[in-house]
Every structure is written in C-alpha cells, then in structure tokens.
Write a protein that holds these residues in place. Sequence first.
Motif, mmCIF file in Angstrom:
data_model
loop_
_atom_site.group_PDB
_atom_site.id
_atom_site.type_symbol
_atom_site.label_atom_id
_atom_site.label_comp_id
_atom_site.label_asym_id
_atom_site.label_seq_id
_atom_site.Cartn_x
_atom_site.Cartn_y
_atom_site.Cartn_z
ATOM 1 N N ASP A 1 51.165 39.466 39.279
ATOM 2 C CA ASP A 1 51.214 40.262 40.510
ATOM 3 C C ASP A 1 50.265 39.726 41.572
ATOM 4 O O ASP A 1 50.581 39.752 42.764
ATOM 5 N N LEU A 2 49.099 39.260 41.154
ATOM 6 C CA LEU A 2 48.060 38.847 42.099
ATOM 7 C C LEU A 2 47.328 37.633 41.546
ATOM 8 O O LEU A 2 46.917 37.623 40.381
ATOM 9 N N GLN A 3 47.175 36.614 42.397
ATOM 10 C CA GLN A 3 46.352 35.443 42.085
ATOM 11 C C GLN A 3 45.325 35.342 43.203
ATOM 12 O O GLN A 3 45.686 35.139 44.372
ATOM 13 N N ILE A 4 44.066 35.516 42.865
ATOM 14 C CA ILE A 4 43.039 35.698 43.900
ATOM 15 C C ILE A 4 41.867 34.740 43.700
ATOM 16 O O ILE A 4 41.460 34.449 42.567
ATOM 17 N N SER A 5 41.347 34.246 44.828
ATOM 18 C CA SER A 5 40.244 33.289 44.783
ATOM 19 C C SER A 5 38.940 33.970 44.372
ATOM 20 O O SER A 5 38.802 35.201 44.430
ATOM 21 N N THR A 6 37.995 33.153 43.958
ATOM 22 C CA THR A 6 36.699 33.653 43.502
ATOM 23 C C THR A 6 35.572 32.934 44.233
ATOM 24 O O THR A 6 35.700 31.767 44.587
ATOM 25 N N ASP A 7 34.476 33.650 44.451
ATOM 26 C CA ASP A 7 33.287 32.993 45.011
ATOM 27 C C ASP A 7 32.643 32.109 43.952
ATOM 28 O O ASP A 7 32.209 30.990 44.229
ATOM 29 N N LEU A 8 32.565 32.625 42.744
ATOM 30 C CA LEU A 8 31.998 31.913 41.604
ATOM 31 C C LEU A 8 32.942 32.134 40.428
ATOM 32 O O LEU A 8 33.238 33.282 40.080
ATOM 33 N N PHE A 9 33.405 31.065 39.820
ATOM 34 C CA PHE A 9 34.375 31.169 38.731
ATOM 35 C C PHE A 9 33.663 31.066 37.393
ATOM 36 O O PHE A 9 32.873 30.143 37.167
ATOM 37 N N ASN A 10 33.934 32.005 36.491
ATOM 38 C CA ASN A 10 33.210 32.038 35.218
ATOM 39 C C ASN A 10 33.920 31.294 34.091
ATOM 40 O O ASN A 10 33.496 31.352 32.939
ATOM 41 N N GLY A 11 35.033 30.613 34.424
ATOM 42 C CA GLY A 11 35.731 29.825 33.417
ATOM 43 C C GLY A 11 36.898 30.531 32.763
ATOM 44 O O GLY A 11 37.652 29.915 32.008
ATOM 45 N N ASN A 12 37.082 31.828 33.063
ATOM 46 C CA ASN A 12 38.146 32.611 32.431
ATOM 47 C C ASN A 12 39.054 33.186 33.514
ATOM 48 O O ASN A 12 38.624 34.049 34.293
ATOM 49 N N GLU A 13 40.298 32.735 33.560
ATOM 50 C CA GLU A 13 41.234 33.167 34.602
ATOM 51 C C GLU A 13 41.660 34.632 34.470
ATOM 52 O O GLU A 13 42.282 35.174 35.380
ATOM 53 N N SER A 14 41.318 35.263 33.363
ATOM 54 C CA SER A 14 41.695 36.661 33.145
ATOM 55 C C SER A 14 40.506 37.618 33.240
ATOM 56 O O SER A 14 40.676 38.834 33.116
ATOM 57 N N SER A 15 39.324 37.081 33.485
ATOM 58 C CA SER A 15 38.097 37.876 33.419
ATOM 59 C C SER A 15 37.805 38.630 34.714
ATOM 60 O O SER A 15 37.677 38.029 35.781
ATOM 61 N N GLU A 16 37.662 39.945 34.602
ATOM 62 C CA GLU A 16 37.307 40.760 35.761
ATOM 63 C C GLU A 16 35.822 40.646 36.108
ATOM 64 O O GLU A 16 35.356 41.281 37.051
ATOM 65 N N ALA A 17 35.095 39.828 35.371
ATOM 66 C CA ALA A 17 33.692 39.557 35.711
ATOM 67 C C ALA A 17 33.583 38.513 36.824
ATOM 68 O O ALA A 17 32.495 38.285 37.357
ATOM 69 N N ASN A 18 34.706 37.870 37.186
ATOM 70 C CA ASN A 18 34.694 36.931 38.310
ATOM 71 C C ASN A 18 34.454 37.684 39.615
ATOM 72 O O ASN A 18 34.932 38.804 39.792
ATOM 73 N N HIS A 19 33.716 37.052 40.534
ATOM 74 C CA HIS A 19 33.493 37.644 41.864
ATOM 75 C C HIS A 19 34.652 37.242 42.769
ATOM 76 O O HIS A 19 34.794 36.080 43.138
ATOM 77 N N ILE A 20 35.486 38.214 43.120
ATOM 78 C CA ILE A 20 36.691 37.911 43.888
ATOM 79 C C ILE A 20 36.373 37.640 45.360
ATOM 80 O O ILE A 20 35.345 38.067 45.880
ATOM 81 N N ASN A 21 37.291 36.926 46.014
ATOM 82 C CA ASN A 21 37.203 36.696 47.459
ATOM 83 C C ASN A 21 38.584 36.935 48.063
ATOM 84 O O ASN A 21 39.557 36.258 47.688
ATOM 85 N N THR A 22 38.669 37.875 48.991
ATOM 86 C CA THR A 22 39.950 38.234 49.594
ATOM 87 C C THR A 22 40.335 37.308 50.748
ATOM 88 O O THR A 22 41.283 37.588 51.473
ATOM 89 N N GLY A 23 39.627 36.189 50.892
ATOM 90 C CA GLY A 23 39.960 35.222 51.928
ATOM 91 C C GLY A 23 41.113 34.313 51.567
ATOM 92 O O GLY A 23 41.632 33.581 52.414
ATOM 93 N N PHE A 24 41.536 34.362 50.307
ATOM 94 C CA PHE A 24 42.704 33.585 49.874
ATOM 95 C C PHE A 24 43.256 34.224 48.611
ATOM 96 O O PHE A 24 42.560 34.333 47.602
ATOM 97 N N TYR A 25 44.507 34.654 48.687
ATOM 98 C CA TYR A 25 45.166 35.170 47.487
ATOM 99 C C TYR A 25 46.671 35.159 47.691
ATOM 100 O O TYR A 25 47.170 35.137 48.813
#
Length: 291
Positions: A145-169
């Motif tokens: 449904d949603l593929q969203i950029s992160t400020d800092l990526f923690n290595g896990n594409e499914s992890s909600e611990a990533n800091h999202i960035n709404t500047g690109f999705y």
Amino acid sequence: MTIYKDELNKVLDETSMPNKTLIIAIVNKAYVEGDKPMLDLFMDGFWLGEETRALRDHLLIVAVDQTAYQRCTFLQLHCYKLETDGVDFVGEKIYMSDDFIKMMWRRTLFLGDVLKRGYNFIFTDTDVLWLRNPFSRLSPNETLDLQISTDLFNGNESSEANHINTGFYMIRSNTKTIALFDAWYAKKDNSTGMKEQDVLETLMHEGAFRGLGLRVRFLDTRYFSGFCENSKDVGAVVTVHANCCRSINAKVADLTTTVVHDWKRARGSRANETTAFEWSKHEACTDSWKN
C-alpha cells in the motif's frame, strides 16, 4: 469527448499512466524564484538522471499561488492551481514555522483527495533530485500500500522503528490508504507544533498501520537517500533528498554544488573508481541550522 467532474480530475487523467499512477510535487512562489529556482533544479534531475526524461510526461506540479502556476505553465508541465482560501502560501515557509506546518497540512488534505479519486501516486518534494528512474527500485507488488522514504534506515524494510520522511513516497489508492489519510488529517488540530510527518510517525507507533491492515515498505537509503544519510552506493542511488536542511537557499546550494556536481563526476568515472566514490559535504545545509 470525456466529461470531467472538475479541473482536477481532468489534469489527473491527462498526467497519469494507463494504470492511473502519476508523480506529484507541490510548489509555491519561493520555489520558482531566485537565480536558480528549486523547481528548475528539480527538473534538471529529470534531464540528468538515467531513464528519467520520459517521467516528465507523468509529473503534475501543484501550485499554491499564481506565480508558481505561471512558472509551471511556462515550463510546459502538467500544472494545477490549488486554491487555498484565506491562507498566504506565497513566501518561503521556514522549516517548522506556523505557516510551514499549515502548508504541510494543506498538502496532506489535497493528496488524500487524489487518493479518493482513485489515483496512485509518487509524492516527491522538489528538493529531491531524481538521478535514476525510481520505478526501477520501487516494488511493483500491488499488495504493497505504501513505500516511504526514511531519514535513517535501520536495515529492515518492514521495521516501524525506521524514521519516515514524507518528502518521497509511493502510495496506492484503496480503502486502507484513504482511511489512513483521513485519520492523519483528523489529527491536524490536536497536534500543535508538530509537522504532519511527525504526526504520521506517531500514528504508526500507535499501531495505525497495523490496525488498518496496511502493507508498508520502508525504503533503503542506499537507493532513496538524503542529506540525513548519504547513499553509500553511487552506482545504485536513485534519489537524493536535501533533508536535514533548514532553508531553500541552502538546499539549492548543496544540491547544485555537491549533488549535481558529484553525480556528473560519478557518471564520468570508471566502475572501479565509483567503488571509492564519496559525496561532497553538505556545508550550506549544515550552516543553515546556525542562523
């Protein structure tokens, strides 16, 4: 002859791909003025990038004032004038100022409307340079449904611990994503001093994504990078976002003198040289926080 409900439906239909997907960016007067306007620099990315030129045909520029709209039409892009009664969105909105937050919420409301009209889209800030076609790295899986950029990526594409960035999705139009945008916008008046990105991240941590049954992919900064965290692979990087930066002038300076310059340098290098490639420092953006 197609009869459209309104002007927005018409321009969405004209801009979108056959699968009802388009690219959306939102600009105001501050992004189209100056020696090197941000909008012009953004469009330079489509010229300089790999397999990005044809994407211009599916890019919709949403202008929130007349000057931005006139500049868009002059550039012969797909343009839409977003009416904003009673709110002045003309000048630069400094990061986290009251007007900045108001403009971000107006953006959220508009994009929710696009979803309700049945269109999928990539939303991109204009301070994101597209160096390669992002569809090459975005999953075509329609159950995402949603593929969203992160400020800092923690290595896990499914992890909600990533800091999202709404500047690109990239987001698909369905009942789940429409419900997300409704819930997101509903928080506007109870989130004083928070930008819409922070509110969405809070909703995520409160379980809204899981509660709606959303399938979300958090994008790796190796491909979808920014000034918060540079891509470590110039041979794979797709976008570079001038995030972690306070002013338009600083963003333009660093995107021009570092990112564009570095990209041209990398493209002119041999394969063995790109492995040792390093991005130049983002000095203007670093200094922007000192004022």
